[in-house]
Scaffold this motif. Structure first.
Motif, short mmCIF file in Angstrom:
data_model
loop_
_atom_site.label_atom_id
_atom_site.label_comp_id
_atom_site.label_asym_id
_atom_site.label_seq_id
_atom_site.Cartn_x
_atom_site.Cartn_y
_atom_site.Cartn_z
N UNK A 1 0.98 46.45 19.33
CA UNK A 1 1.73 47.52 18.70
C UNK A 1 1.58 48.82 19.47
N UNK A 2 2.68 49.55 19.58
CA UNK A 2 2.69 50.81 20.31
C UNK A 2 3.03 51.96 19.38
N UNK A 3 2.31 53.04 19.53
CA UNK A 3 2.58 54.28 18.80
C UNK A 3 2.84 55.36 19.83
N UNK A 4 3.39 56.48 19.37
CA UNK A 4 3.70 57.56 20.30
C UNK A 4 3.15 58.88 19.82
N UNK A 5 3.21 59.85 20.72
CA UNK A 5 2.75 61.21 20.42
C UNK A 5 3.95 62.07 20.04
N UNK A 6 3.68 63.15 19.34
CA UNK A 6 4.72 64.09 18.96
C UNK A 6 4.67 64.40 17.48
N UNK A 7 5.38 65.46 17.11
CA UNK A 7 5.39 65.88 15.71
C UNK A 7 6.43 65.14 14.88
N UNK A 8 7.61 64.92 15.45
CA UNK A 8 8.70 64.31 14.69
C UNK A 8 8.75 62.80 14.90
N UNK A 9 9.45 62.13 14.02
CA UNK A 9 9.67 60.69 14.17
C UNK A 9 10.44 60.42 15.46
N UNK A 10 11.41 61.26 15.76
CA UNK A 10 12.19 61.07 17.00
C UNK A 10 11.29 61.18 18.22
N UNK A 11 10.43 62.19 18.27
CA UNK A 11 9.52 62.35 19.41
C UNK A 11 8.57 61.17 19.52
N UNK A 12 8.00 60.75 18.41
CA UNK A 12 7.07 59.62 18.44
C UNK A 12 7.79 58.34 18.84
N UNK A 13 9.01 58.15 18.38
CA UNK A 13 9.77 56.94 18.73
C UNK A 13 10.08 56.93 20.22
N UNK A 14 10.52 58.07 20.77
CA UNK A 14 10.81 58.15 22.21
C UNK A 14 9.57 57.82 23.03
N UNK A 15 8.44 58.41 22.66
CA UNK A 15 7.20 58.16 23.39
C UNK A 15 6.76 56.71 23.24
N UNK A 16 6.87 56.19 22.06
CA UNK A 16 6.51 54.80 21.78
C UNK A 16 7.36 53.85 22.65
N UNK A 17 8.66 54.08 22.68
CA UNK A 17 9.54 53.21 23.47
C UNK A 17 9.29 53.36 24.96
N UNK A 18 8.87 54.53 25.39
CA UNK A 18 8.47 54.71 26.79
C UNK A 18 7.26 53.84 27.11
N UNK A 19 6.32 53.78 26.19
CA UNK A 19 5.12 52.95 26.36
C UNK A 19 5.49 51.46 26.33
N UNK A 20 6.40 51.09 25.44
CA UNK A 20 6.88 49.71 25.39
C UNK A 20 7.51 49.34 26.72
N UNK A 21 8.35 50.23 27.24
CA UNK A 21 9.01 49.97 28.52
C UNK A 21 8.01 49.77 29.65
N UNK A 22 6.97 50.58 29.69
CA UNK A 22 5.94 50.45 30.73
C UNK A 22 5.23 49.09 30.61
N UNK A 23 4.91 48.68 29.40
CA UNK A 23 4.27 47.37 29.22
C UNK A 23 5.21 46.23 29.58
N UNK A 24 6.48 46.37 29.22
CA UNK A 24 7.46 45.34 29.59
C UNK A 24 7.54 45.21 31.11
N UNK A 25 7.55 46.32 31.81
CA UNK A 25 7.58 46.29 33.28
C UNK A 25 6.34 45.58 33.81
N UNK A 26 5.18 45.91 33.28
CA UNK A 26 3.94 45.24 33.69
C UNK A 26 4.02 43.74 33.44
N UNK A 27 4.67 43.35 32.37
CA UNK A 27 4.80 41.92 32.02
C UNK A 27 5.88 41.22 32.82
N UNK A 28 6.65 41.97 33.61
CA UNK A 28 7.75 41.37 34.36
C UNK A 28 8.99 41.19 33.50
#
Length: 115
Positions: free
Chosen positions: A26-53
């Motif tokens: 599970x990935x969580x993100x930083x930021x005050x708003x739900x939008x900010x946290x979702x953007x950060x979270x999805x950025x982290x998901x994307x990085x892990x997906x890249x690592x996984x190929x």
């Protein structure tokens, strides 16, 4: 049978790969708003997906936990902009008490990867 664990600690692995499927923690993100946290979270998901190929075009399933379902539309606005057209995964979204009070969203992803 081969199981590959990536960034493994005592409690969990960030990625587990098996039989053409990558399971992300599970990935969580930083930021005050739900939008900010979702953007950060999805950025982290994307990085892990890249690592996984893999990529956000290969997501099979996503589970989204919100601390408050009143934030559903705000989270979806970010999600909808991030998911490639024609590649929407199976998805569930529910309300849950998250690990820390400041967290508003957590996303868990399962994706295919090229073997």
């Amino acid at each position: 049978m081969t199981i590959t664990r990536i960034e493994t600690g005592a409690r969990m692995s960030k990625i587990v790969k098996h039989n053409g499927v990558a399971y992300l923690c599970g990935q969580v993100g930083a930021g005050e708003s739900v939008a900010d946290q979702t953007k950060d979270c999805l950025s982290r998901v994307e990085a892990l997906l890249t690592t996984a190929g893999s990529s956000n075009e290969q997501i099979l399933q996503a589970i989204v936990w919100l601390a408050d379902m009143d934030d559903f539309a705000e989270m979806n606005a970010v999600w909808d902009a991030w998911v490639p057209k024609g590649a929407a995964p199976a998805r569930a979204c529910g309300e849950a008490k998250l690990a820390r009070p400041e967290l508003k969203v957590e996303i868990i992803v399962t994706a295919a990867f090229d073997v």
